[in-house]
Design a protein around this motif. Structure first.
Motif, PDB file in Angstrom:
ATOM      1  N   SER A 171     -11.511   3.446   7.082  1.00  0.00           N
ATOM      2  CA  SER A 171     -11.110   3.928   5.471  1.00  0.00           C
ATOM      3  C   SER A 171     -12.851   5.307   5.328  1.00  0.00           C
ATOM      4  O   SER A 171     -11.728   5.974   4.221  1.00  0.00           O
ATOM      5  CB  SER A 171     -12.302   2.842   4.485  1.00  0.00           C
ATOM      6  OG  SER A 171     -13.894   3.002   4.704  1.00  0.00           O
ATOM      7  N   SER A 199       0.957  -1.354  -0.190  1.00  0.00           N
ATOM      8  CA  SER A 199       0.162  -0.439  -0.431  1.00  0.00           C
ATOM      9  C   SER A 199       1.274   1.180  -0.480  1.00  0.00           C
ATOM     10  O   SER A 199       0.617   2.680  -0.489  1.00  0.00           O
ATOM     11  CB  SER A 199      -1.077  -0.246   1.298  1.00  0.00           C
ATOM     12  OG  SER A 199       0.031   0.255   2.421  1.00  0.00           O
ATOM     13  N   ARG A 251     -12.021  -1.998   9.964  1.00  0.00           N
ATOM     14  CA  ARG A 251     -11.409  -1.532   8.744  1.00  0.00           C
ATOM     15  C   ARG A 251     -12.157  -0.662   8.091  1.00  0.00           C
ATOM     16  O   ARG A 251     -11.636   0.027   7.043  1.00  0.00           O
ATOM     17  CB  ARG A 251     -10.668  -2.209   7.106  1.00  0.00           C
ATOM     18  CG  ARG A 251      -9.333  -3.377   8.136  1.00  0.00           C
ATOM     19  CD  ARG A 251      -9.223  -3.743   7.490  1.00  0.00           C
ATOM     20  NE  ARG A 251      -7.979  -3.912   6.147  1.00  0.00           N
ATOM     21  CZ  ARG A 251      -7.249  -3.904   5.771  1.00  0.00           C
ATOM     22  NH1 ARG A 251      -6.747  -4.895   5.719  1.00  0.00           N
ATOM     23  NH2 ARG A 251      -6.597  -3.629   5.088  1.00  0.00           N
ATOM     24  N   ASP A 265      -7.512   0.114  -2.471  1.00  0.00           N
ATOM     25  CA  ASP A 265      -8.908   0.369  -1.309  1.00  0.00           C
ATOM     26  C   ASP A 265      -9.477   1.114  -0.687  1.00  0.00           C
ATOM     27  O   ASP A 265      -9.632   2.221  -1.448  1.00  0.00           O
ATOM     28  CB  ASP A 265      -8.136  -0.585   0.434  1.00  0.00           C
ATOM     29  CG  ASP A 265      -7.239   1.031   1.171  1.00  0.00           C
ATOM     30  OD1 ASP A 265      -7.696   1.804   0.202  1.00  0.00           O
ATOM     31  OD2 ASP A 265      -6.397   0.876   1.783  1.00  0.00           O
ATOM     32  N   ASN A 266     -10.164   0.859  -0.214  1.00  0.00           N
ATOM     33  CA  ASN A 266     -11.290   1.279  -0.349  1.00  0.00           C
ATOM     34  C   ASN A 266     -11.525   3.570  -0.067  1.00  0.00           C
ATOM     35  O   ASN A 266     -11.585   4.122  -0.052  1.00  0.00           O
ATOM     36  CB  ASN A 266     -12.572   0.868   0.650  1.00  0.00           C
ATOM     37  CG  ASN A 266     -13.896   0.234  -0.493  1.00  0.00           C
ATOM     38  OD1 ASN A 266     -13.554  -0.349  -1.193  1.00  0.00           O
ATOM     39  ND2 ASN A 266     -14.796  -0.127   0.715  1.00  0.00           N
ATOM     40  N   SER A 275      -4.468  -2.906  -5.985  1.00  0.00           N
ATOM     41  CA  SER A 275      -4.016  -3.104  -4.280  1.00  0.00           C
ATOM     42  C   SER A 275      -5.058  -1.662  -3.667  1.00  0.00           C
ATOM     43  O   SER A 275      -4.907  -1.983  -2.627  1.00  0.00           O
ATOM     44  CB  SER A 275      -2.717  -2.907  -4.164  1.00  0.00           C
ATOM     45  OG  SER A 275      -2.229  -4.061  -5.403  1.00  0.00           O
ATOM     46  N   ARG A 308      -2.835   2.095   7.480  1.00  0.00           N
ATOM     47  CA  ARG A 308      -2.877   2.621   6.444  1.00  0.00           C
ATOM     48  C   ARG A 308      -1.580   3.195   6.893  1.00  0.00           C
ATOM     49  O   ARG A 308      -1.032   3.751   7.267  1.00  0.00           O
ATOM     50  CB  ARG A 308      -4.170   3.637   7.361  1.00  0.00           C
ATOM     51  CG  ARG A 308      -5.422   3.226   6.836  1.00  0.00           C
ATOM     52  CD  ARG A 308      -6.349   3.192   6.299  1.00  0.00           C
ATOM     53  NE  ARG A 308      -5.991   4.910   5.839  1.00  0.00           N
ATOM     54  CZ  ARG A 308      -7.231   6.008   6.026  1.00  0.00           C
ATOM     55  NH1 ARG A 308      -8.142   5.523   6.273  1.00  0.00           N
ATOM     56  NH2 ARG A 308      -7.014   7.331   5.507  1.00  0.00           N
TER      57      ARG A 308
END
Length: 279
Positions: free
Chosen positions: A143, A56, A139, A81-82, A79, A174
């Motif tokens: 987000s 990430s 998670r 994410d939201n 890869s 994160r």
């Protein structure tokens, strides 16, 4: 070796770390053409980039450029994410010096922004984090931490009353979690190892030398000057002494590397050392 848009670009990245005259001679020896700079080749590399799984942190380095045209490739990345897609759709800046919103590229369909979690609507940000009773729900709540002010709110809430373990972990992994907050959540070796395994890296040098497989890492780094130019030199500086020590101008070593790269499962350091030793 695959075509120059994939593993060819990976070898070409390493060749740029040696003397240009030697690099040209080695290209001829191993049959590697000079990387094309035309728009079609560039687009092919970028589409390949979006299909290569990365930690990430790599996507964060791209987001830190605050460039709408680069953000659209993060939006499409396997890869992403939201939290990243939500931030892109809302124009959240990631560069340390920027405060104004980032324009959203026309090709990014903001209607595809991930839905707002139900717990966030019911309890607000901190309430949703405190309500997280599983890693998935934590998670999902995490987000919604987007702006710098959100991270400050989280920090103050945790100081007032420690957040649950799931929430702390979801925030720690994160890549944009403030280092001081992550260190507050945990500093022991097992914790930091798990954070790194989740894709949070110290920087491009860490990615270049410790991540794998080598072909994927080098393919990503080959787009570094385009995708994350502010950080790309860190990876180059980390690998340059290694390449010059084990490969240098030795044509046979480069030929071995070109043969190994598609099937080699180790990291870049192991690939370079192995190719030099075999030759």
């Amino acid at each position: 070796m695959r075509d120059n848009s994939t593993s060819g670009a990976a070898v070409d990245f390493l060749l740029h770390l040696v003397d240009s005259a030697d690099a040209e001679r080695i290209r001829r020896r191993i049959g590697l053409p000079e990387a094309e700079g035309d728009p079609e080749t560039r687009r092919s590399l970028l589409w390949s980039w979006t299909r290569t799984a990365v930690p990430s942190s790599v996507l964060l380095w791209v987001l830190e450029e605050d460039d709408p045209e680069l953000n659209k490739w993060v939006w499409r990345h396997v890869s992403a994410d939201n939290a990243m897609r939500r931030a892109i759709a809302r124009g959240v800046p990631f560069g340390h010096a920027r405060v104004e919103p980032v324009t959203v590229a026309e090709s990014v369909d903001v209607t595809d922004e991930p839905p707002v979690p139900v717990n966030f609507t019911r309890f607000g940000l901190i309430g949703a984090l405190r309500e997280g009773t599983s890693m998935q729900s934590a998670r999902t709540a995490a987000s919604m931490v987007l702006e710098r002010s959100d991270w400050q709110t989280v920090t103050e809430a945790d100081q007032d009353r420690p957040l649950p373990g799931y929430a702390r972990w979801a925030l720690s992994i994160r890549p944009d979690c403030p280092p001081a907050l992550r260190a507050h959540f945990g500093t022991h070796r097992k914790f930091t190892h798990r954070v790194e395994q989740a894709g949070v890296l110290d920087g491009p040098a860490d990615y270049a030398t410790a991540w794998g497989p080598a072909s994927d890492v080098l393919q990503v780094l080959s787009t570094g000057q385009l995708m994350f130019p502010a950080r790309a030199a860190e990876a180059e500086d980390a690998l340059r002494p290694l390449v010059r020590e084990h490969l240098a101008d030795h044509e046979d070593a480069w030929a071995v590397l070109a043969q190994l790269i598609d099937t080699f499962h180790g990291n870049v350091v192991e690939l370079v050392v192995t190719a030099g030793a075999i030759a």
